[in-house]
Design a protein around this motif. Structure first.
Motif, PDB file in Angstrom:
ATOM      1  N   ASN A   1       0.837  -1.197   0.000  1.00 39.58           N
ATOM      2  CA  ASN A   1       0.000   0.000   0.000  1.00 39.58           C
ATOM      3  C   ASN A   1       0.872   1.248   0.000  1.00 39.58           C
ATOM      4  OD1 ASN A   1      -2.538  -1.355   0.171  1.00 39.58           O
ATOM      5  ND2 ASN A   1      -2.132  -1.767   2.338  1.00 39.58           N
ATOM      6  N   ILE A   2       0.649   2.109  -0.976  1.00 39.07           N
ATOM      7  CA  ILE A   2       1.416   3.355  -1.103  1.00 39.07           C
ATOM      8  C   ILE A   2       0.439   4.479  -1.406  1.00 39.07           C
ATOM      9  CG2 ILE A   2       3.119   4.592  -2.498  1.00 39.07           C
ATOM     10  CD1 ILE A   2       4.469   1.871  -2.989  1.00 39.07           C
ATOM     11  N   ALA A   3       0.589   5.593  -0.714  1.00 34.35           N
ATOM     12  CA  ALA A   3      -0.179   6.794  -1.021  1.00 34.35           C
ATOM     13  C   ALA A   3       0.589   7.580  -2.078  1.00 34.35           C
ATOM     14  CB  ALA A   3      -0.371   7.646   0.237  1.00 34.35           C
ATOM     15  N   ALA A   4       0.068   7.644  -3.301  1.00 27.68           N
ATOM     16  CA  ALA A   4       0.751   8.305  -4.420  1.00 27.68           C
ATOM     17  C   ALA A   4       0.101   9.652  -4.694  1.00 27.68           C
ATOM     18  CB  ALA A   4       0.712   7.422  -5.662  1.00 27.68           C
ATOM     19  N   ILE A   5       0.927  10.692  -4.748  1.00 24.85           N
ATOM     20  CA  ILE A   5       0.429  12.061  -4.876  1.00 24.85           C
ATOM     21  C   ILE A   5       1.138  12.765  -6.023  1.00 24.85           C
ATOM     22  CG2 ILE A   5       0.193  14.290  -3.712  1.00 24.85           C
ATOM     23  CD1 ILE A   5       0.330  12.742  -1.050  1.00 24.85           C
ATOM     24  N   ALA A   6       0.372  13.391  -6.918  1.00 23.08           N
ATOM     25  CA  ALA A   6       0.946  14.203  -7.994  1.00 23.08           C
ATOM     26  C   ALA A   6       1.102  15.628  -7.482  1.00 23.08           C
ATOM     27  CB  ALA A   6       0.043  14.175  -9.227  1.00 23.08           C
ATOM     28  N   ALA A   7       2.336  16.052  -7.242  1.00 21.87           N
ATOM     29  CA  ALA A   7       2.583  17.382  -6.687  1.00 21.87           C
ATOM     30  C   ALA A   7       4.052  17.733  -6.826  1.00 21.87           C
ATOM     31  CB  ALA A   7       2.176  17.434  -5.211  1.00 21.87           C
ATOM     32  N   ASP A   8       4.332  19.039  -6.813  1.00 25.29           N
ATOM     33  CA  ASP A   8       5.701  19.537  -6.728  1.00 25.29           C
ATOM     34  C   ASP A   8       5.838  20.170  -5.347  1.00 25.29           C
ATOM     35  OD1 ASP A   8       8.147  20.771  -6.883  1.00 25.29           O
ATOM     36  OD2 ASP A   8       7.801  21.718  -8.824  1.00 25.29           O
ATOM     37  N   ILE A   9       6.509  19.496  -4.443  1.00 21.89           N
ATOM     38  CA  ILE A   9       6.563  19.935  -3.047  1.00 21.89           C
ATOM     39  C   ILE A   9       7.883  20.579  -2.654  1.00 21.89           C
ATOM     40  CG2 ILE A   9       4.929  18.127  -2.400  1.00 21.89           C
ATOM     41  CD1 ILE A   9       7.300  16.646  -1.073  1.00 21.89           C
ATOM     42  N   ILE A  10       8.853  20.640  -3.570  1.00 20.87           N
ATOM     43  CA  ILE A  10      10.210  20.986  -3.129  1.00 20.87           C
ATOM     44  C   ILE A  10      10.425  22.472  -2.858  1.00 20.87           C
ATOM     45  CG2 ILE A  10      11.247  18.955  -4.179  1.00 20.87           C
ATOM     46  CD1 ILE A  10      12.214  20.621  -6.455  1.00 20.87           C
ATOM     47  N   ASP A  11       9.465  23.313  -3.190  1.00 16.84           N
ATOM     48  CA  ASP A  11       9.587  24.726  -2.812  1.00 16.84           C
ATOM     49  C   ASP A  11       8.794  25.036  -1.545  1.00 16.84           C
ATOM     50  OD1 ASP A  11      11.246  25.445  -4.981  1.00 16.84           O
ATOM     51  OD2 ASP A  11       9.499  25.550  -6.300  1.00 16.84           O
ATOM     52  N   GLY A  12       8.179  24.010  -0.966  1.00 14.84           N
ATOM     53  CA  GLY A  12       7.346  24.207   0.203  1.00 14.84           C
ATOM     54  C   GLY A  12       8.054  23.818   1.481  1.00 14.84           C
ATOM     55  N   PRO A  13       7.306  23.818   2.588  1.00 13.51           N
ATOM     56  CA  PRO A  13       7.885  23.461   3.887  1.00 13.51           C
ATOM     57  C   PRO A  13       8.098  21.962   3.993  1.00 13.51           C
ATOM     58  CG  PRO A  13       5.536  23.817   4.091  1.00 13.51           C
ATOM     59  CD  PRO A  13       5.888  24.191   2.679  1.00 13.51           C
ATOM     60  N   PRO A  14       8.911  21.526   4.934  1.00 15.76           N
ATOM     61  CA  PRO A  14       9.114  20.081   5.122  1.00 15.76           C
ATOM     62  C   PRO A  14       7.815  19.390   5.516  1.00 15.76           C
ATOM     63  CG  PRO A  14      10.807  21.346   6.267  1.00 15.76           C
ATOM     64  CD  PRO A  14       9.770  22.331   5.826  1.00 15.76           C
TER      65      PRO A  14
ATOM     66  N   ALA B   1      19.495  23.140 -12.374  1.00 19.09           N
ATOM     67  CA  ALA B   1      18.459  23.931 -11.703  1.00 19.09           C
ATOM     68  C   ALA B   1      17.649  23.066 -10.743  1.00 19.09           C
ATOM     69  CB  ALA B   1      17.537  24.577 -12.741  1.00 19.09           C
ATOM     70  N   LEU B   2      17.325  21.849 -11.168  1.00 19.44           N
ATOM     71  CA  LEU B   2      16.586  20.944 -10.293  1.00 19.44           C
ATOM     72  C   LEU B   2      17.416  20.577  -9.076  1.00 19.44           C
ATOM     73  CD1 LEU B   2      14.160  19.118  -9.690  1.00 19.44           C
ATOM     74  CD2 LEU B   2      15.245  17.352 -11.107  1.00 19.44           C
ATOM     75  N   ALA B   3      18.704  20.338  -9.272  1.00 22.04           N
ATOM     76  CA  ALA B   3      19.573  19.965  -8.152  1.00 22.04           C
ATOM     77  C   ALA B   3      19.598  21.051  -7.081  1.00 22.04           C
ATOM     78  CB  ALA B   3      20.983  19.681  -8.660  1.00 22.04           C
ATOM     79  N   LEU B   4      19.638  22.305  -7.487  1.00 22.03           N
ATOM     80  CA  LEU B   4      19.643  23.406  -6.511  1.00 22.03           C
ATOM     81  C   LEU B   4      18.350  23.431  -5.713  1.00 22.03           C
ATOM     82  CD1 LEU B   4      21.244  26.276  -8.633  1.00 22.03           C
ATOM     83  CD2 LEU B   4      22.270  25.081  -6.686  1.00 22.03           C
ATOM     84  N   ARG B   5      17.216  23.286  -6.390  1.00 24.05           N
ATOM     85  CA  ARG B   5      15.920  23.299  -5.698  1.00 24.05           C
ATOM     86  C   ARG B   5      15.800  22.108  -4.751  1.00 24.05           C
ATOM     87  NH1 ARG B   5      11.361  22.688  -9.377  1.00 24.05           N
ATOM     88  NH2 ARG B   5      10.089  23.321  -7.580  1.00 24.05           N
ATOM     89  N   VAL B   6      16.218  20.946  -5.225  1.00 25.38           N
ATOM     90  CA  VAL B   6      16.120  19.749  -4.400  1.00 25.38           C
ATOM     91  C   VAL B   6      16.969  19.893  -3.145  1.00 25.38           C
ATOM     92  CG1 VAL B   6      16.713  17.289  -4.283  1.00 25.38           C
ATOM     93  CG2 VAL B   6      15.490  18.183  -6.266  1.00 25.38           C
ATOM     94  N   MET B   7      18.215  20.360  -3.299  1.00 23.79           N
ATOM     95  CA  MET B   7      19.095  20.464  -2.138  1.00 23.79           C
ATOM     96  C   MET B   7      18.579  21.480  -1.135  1.00 23.79           C
ATOM     97  SD  MET B   7      21.397  18.319  -1.647  1.00 23.79           S
ATOM     98  CE  MET B   7      22.189  19.193  -0.300  1.00 23.79           C
ATOM     99  N   ALA B   8      18.008  22.581  -1.600  1.00 21.11           N
ATOM    100  CA  ALA B   8      17.444  23.561  -0.668  1.00 21.11           C
ATOM    101  C   ALA B   8      16.331  22.908   0.156  1.00 21.11           C
ATOM    102  CB  ALA B   8      16.909  24.775  -1.426  1.00 21.11           C
ATOM    103  N   PHE B   9      15.499  22.111  -0.500  1.00 16.15           N
ATOM    104  CA  PHE B   9      14.415  21.410   0.194  1.00 16.15           C
ATOM    105  C   PHE B   9      14.977  20.382   1.173  1.00 16.15           C
ATOM    106  CE2 PHE B   9      11.291  17.824   0.122  1.00 16.15           C
ATOM    107  CZ  PHE B   9      10.274  18.461   0.827  1.00 16.15           C
ATOM    108  N   LEU B  10      15.979  19.625   0.753  1.00 13.90           N
ATOM    109  CA  LEU B  10      16.547  18.603   1.628  1.00 13.90           C
ATOM    110  C   LEU B  10      17.181  19.223   2.868  1.00 13.90           C
ATOM    111  CD1 LEU B  10      18.179  16.048  -0.851  1.00 13.90           C
ATOM    112  CD2 LEU B  10      15.813  16.268  -0.092  1.00 13.90           C
ATOM    113  N   ARG B  11      17.824  20.366   2.701  1.00 14.95           N
ATOM    114  CA  ARG B  11      18.403  21.042   3.874  1.00 14.95           C
ATOM    115  C   ARG B  11      17.308  21.459   4.848  1.00 14.95           C
ATOM    116  NH1 ARG B  11      21.093  24.137  -0.257  1.00 14.95           N
ATOM    117  NH2 ARG B  11      23.130  23.236  -0.761  1.00 14.95           N
ATOM    118  N   ARG B  12      16.190  21.970   4.319  1.00 16.66           N
ATOM    119  CA  ARG B  12      15.090  22.363   5.203  1.00 16.66           C
ATOM    120  C   ARG B  12      14.521  21.150   5.929  1.00 16.66           C
ATOM    121  NH1 ARG B  12      13.690  25.184   0.592  1.00 16.66           N
ATOM    122  NH2 ARG B  12      11.695  24.090   0.254  1.00 16.66           N
TER     123      ARG B  12
END
Length: 235
Positions: free
Chosen positions: A128-141, A157-168
């Motif tokens: 069982n997996i909850a699958a969601i279509a969304a772009d969450i990496i500019d939002g809060p953790p 460009a994607l790498a920069l956005r992803v890393m900013a999200f991962l740090r948060r």
């Protein structure tokens, strides 16, 4: 001149079932996925506009494969935890987490076709997996215990956005694990390698041949820096 009628968009679930056969994942035979082949005709399902996401979900990539292999070999990594698979694609990593005993698994991807594929693949594997279509990496953790990131460092460009999200996320106390075959934009100076596995990769021009891919953790210091710097760290 008569205008040619546009081809109707096929139903994603029916298309995947008819054109992407089910087969074991190379290096991870415990997991079965619908996987694209040369005759799958993905162009009939994928959009053709510049804003339409490429059908990455239809192929196994090394970053996801190495994370999946690691979780199945070390189920204590996810056992009893709330896990999120970011950029989930086919759901390979999410399925591995569920099979390894995660209490709750969420898979997130921007491609609606990927979400359809995740649902079908989860059913095949009996999880069982909850699958969601969304772009969450500019939002809060999000609220979770462990964030899994397979192969999202292929574009600058994607790498920069992803890393900013991962740090948060790390600053919020979320453990972060990354699977990657050391693609060009992986920020290795902020990461600690915890495992290496030989896995197949659709990318890198290997034609599905084996590559040495790593599992990396994001250091706590990266999260602490994001907390100190506040909004500037997410820029």
């Amino acid at each position: 001149m008569m205008k040619r009628a546009s081809q109707p968009q096929p139903d994603p679930a029916a298309f995947i079932k008819a054109n992407l056969p089910i087969s074991p994942v190379a290096s991870i035979p415990e997991i079965l996925l619908h996987q694209a082949g040369p005759a799958s005709g993905l162009w009939r399902l994928a959009g053709r506009g510049d804003a339409d996401p490429a059908p990455y979900w239809a192929y196994p990539w090394a970053g996801g494969a190495v994370l999946a292999r690691h979780l199945l070999d070390r189920p204590e990594t996810v056992a009893g935890r709330h896990v999120l698979d970011l950029g989930a694609g086919s759901g390979l990593v999410a399925i591995a987490a569920a099979k390894a005993g995660a209490a709750m698994v969420t898979a997130v991807d921007i491609d609606a076709n990927a979400i359809t594929a995740i649902g079908l693949n989860a059913e095949i594997n009996g999880v069982n997996i909850a699958a969601i279509a969304a772009d969450i990496i500019d939002g809060p953790p999000p609220v979770l215990d462990l964030l899994l990131v397979g192969d999202l460092f292929y574009h600058p460009a994607l790498a920069l956005r992803v890393m900013a999200f991962l740090r948060r996320c790390r600053a919020a106390g979320i453990e972060v694990l990354i699977g990657d075959p050391e693609r060009a934009y992986l920020p290795q100076r902020e990461l600690r390698r915890i495992a290496t596995h030989a896995v197949a990769d659709f990318g890198m021009g290997t034609g599905g041949g084996a590559v040495q891919a790593g599992v990396f953790s994001l250091s706590a210091t990266a999260g602490e820096a994001a907390k100190r710097e506040g909004p500037a760290a997410a820029a």
